[in-house]
Scaffold this active site. Sequence first.
Site, mmCIF file in Angstrom:
data_model
loop_
_atom_site.group_PDB
_atom_site.id
_atom_site.type_symbol
_atom_site.label_atom_id
_atom_site.label_comp_id
_atom_site.label_asym_id
_atom_site.label_seq_id
_atom_site.Cartn_x
_atom_site.Cartn_y
_atom_site.Cartn_z
ATOM 1 N N GLU A 102 0.829 -1.204 0.000
ATOM 2 C CA GLU A 102 0.000 0.000 0.000
ATOM 3 C C GLU A 102 0.864 1.255 0.000
ATOM 4 O O GLU A 102 0.642 2.188 -0.782
ATOM 5 C CB GLU A 102 -0.913 -0.005 1.233
ATOM 6 N N ASP A 142 -17.257 9.440 -19.502
ATOM 7 C CA ASP A 142 -18.377 8.764 -18.862
ATOM 8 C C ASP A 142 -18.226 7.250 -19.007
ATOM 9 O O ASP A 142 -18.014 6.742 -20.101
ATOM 10 C CB ASP A 142 -19.690 9.231 -19.512
ATOM 11 N N ILE A 143 -18.323 6.529 -17.896
ATOM 12 C CA ILE A 143 -18.240 5.071 -17.900
ATOM 13 C C ILE A 143 -19.669 4.546 -17.801
ATOM 14 O O ILE A 143 -20.356 4.774 -16.800
ATOM 15 C CB ILE A 143 -17.400 4.544 -16.719
ATOM 16 N N GLY A 146 -24.140 3.820 -15.957
ATOM 17 C CA GLY A 146 -25.000 4.359 -17.000
ATOM 18 C C GLY A 146 -24.584 5.780 -17.303
ATOM 19 O O GLY A 146 -23.639 6.313 -16.708
ATOM 20 N N GLY A 166 -24.043 9.663 -17.272
ATOM 21 C CA GLY A 166 -24.010 10.600 -16.161
ATOM 22 C C GLY A 166 -23.457 9.975 -14.902
ATOM 23 O O GLY A 166 -22.802 8.925 -14.928
ATOM 24 N N ASP A 193 1.096 3.986 -3.138
ATOM 25 C CA ASP A 193 0.669 5.371 -2.986
ATOM 26 C C ASP A 193 1.778 6.351 -3.375
ATOM 27 O O ASP A 193 1.555 7.301 -4.135
ATOM 28 C CB ASP A 193 0.240 5.630 -1.540
ATOM 29 N N SER A 205 -7.188 1.956 -4.034
ATOM 30 C CA SER A 205 -5.993 2.515 -3.408
ATOM 31 C C SER A 205 -5.155 3.299 -4.402
ATOM 32 O O SER A 205 -4.523 4.294 -4.049
ATOM 33 C CB SER A 205 -5.125 1.404 -2.818
ATOM 34 N N ASP A 250 -23.112 7.812 -11.645
ATOM 35 C CA ASP A 250 -23.673 6.553 -11.160
ATOM 36 C C ASP A 250 -22.876 6.094 -9.952
ATOM 37 O O ASP A 250 -21.784 6.604 -9.674
ATOM 38 C CB ASP A 250 -23.697 5.485 -12.259
#
Length: 556
Positions: free
Chosen positions: A245, A489-490, A501, A503, A249, A446, A505
Amino acid sequence: MTDHSFVPLPGSERRALPQAEPAGAMDESERIEVTLVTRRRAELRRDASGAPVRMSRAELQQRHGTNPADVELVARSLSPFGLEVTGSDAGARRVTVAGPASAMSAAFGAELSLVTSRAPGGRGEVTHRYREGGLRIPADLAGIVLAVLGLDNRPQARSQARMADSAAATTSYTPPQVAEFYQFPLGTDGTGQTLGIIELGGGFSAADLSNYFSSLGVSVPSVTAQGIDGASNVADQDPNGADGEVLLDIEVAGSVAPGAAQVVYFAPNTDQGFVDAVTAAVHATPTPAAVSISWGQSEDSWTPQARSALDAAIADGVALGVTVCVAAGDNGSGDGVTDGNPHVDFPASSPHALACGGTSLQGNPATGVITAETTWNDGPAGGGGAGGGGVSDTFGQPAWQADAGVPATAGGASGRGVPDVAGNADPATGYQVLVDGQQAVIGGTSAVAPLWAGLICRLAQATGSKFGLVQETLYAGIQPGQDVPGFQDITTGNNGAYSAGPGWDACTGLGSPNGTALLSLVSGGTAVAGVTGVVTGVTGTGAGYEPDEPSVAGAP
């Protein structure tokens, strides 16, 4: 003192830990140091959307810190129990108090014991102090002391990093390649900015940083380790543990924003350590442009007092201009809770944090072009990892999210929607990093928190200003089901209970970033001086990015 001299401490109730096993007798003479969070002189001033109003550190401390008289009252009230004030920070509203376990029990009504329980994320077992039920405080501290943290020092949070399965990891990228996919603004590298990173375990070595950044052709950033509550930078030489971790980072943030100075705060993995580390980070000098947090746990695993204290610390950061980027979780809409209901991760669910969700990214590093990007959800066959997201049961819906189309909670209430933004998190399309001398591919949300923190530093460099609660700008003018400027947008995939969808989500928020478009958005669409030309710190070929020796403080 008699019983009538005490009052219950609201929000301090601890639920029983399942499968906790007794681990011997508690030493009543053990010296314990706890953190008391105290009230503000006055509540934070807020704008029309409910965001804390920007102010200087001096103004925050003088107007919204703790009255010194309250600190003196705490000392007088607890002294008869054999407790002493060992430190205070009126500006950050913290008082540390120490004394034997028996005195702590007498003052706060805590029946302490030792138990062994499973660590968050199932990484072995840990022995710790334990309590159940609520706390009490002396009656003259009612309304003054808002939280007592550290009596029960069970592990509070889990890392949101996931090591790639070598058999499943068919694609991986360097962080600069991901930054190029996301079009981080040219001519920026975070110079002049400070980036804080919160760690609840593990450590790093200067050798790892030197070798990693040199391999990318990127200057080793300035990295300083700062210990909190007795913790320190200690690499345990376990690439699959907390070191993974920590290095993820630092290496993600440092290779996408190598000009930003990093301060890594190492704290114990307790509610006390978490709150103290975030408080130290946002109140630091110089004020950071961003703080990255890749640790968290389901909202309902926190006591209300600890949750409120951490949310308030993040709110302080917003007031100072800090954008606190928090991983939204790696366990889908259930967040690892086994009751079959949706849950969101905290502190990502804090309305003062920028919650960072996960995608699965396919792209061509040779051209820097994304070919496909979907919601990260590996399913059972891929190890079960999926981006966290949903609707908070704890925090109400902020005004800036009112037009985003956030669904109601299972109980029909409106709540804060998670995440706000997203980025590549799938371990199968993960990040190439170096951990304890070993090359590895790691994903999880992460990685998204430091990625966004690096982007925030570059945007701050370009605009000459910090953003605080950047969501006010990101969500401005949003309509349900419509693309949002500055984002890709995914619209494909799900994280369990929620589907992606058009916009916003509850899988990927507003979407993954287009850094150049976001720069235009946060700068009001005006030209930004000096942000043209060479891509520095992204491809490793920019001017001034020759490998050099690390500037690392606190590394072993």
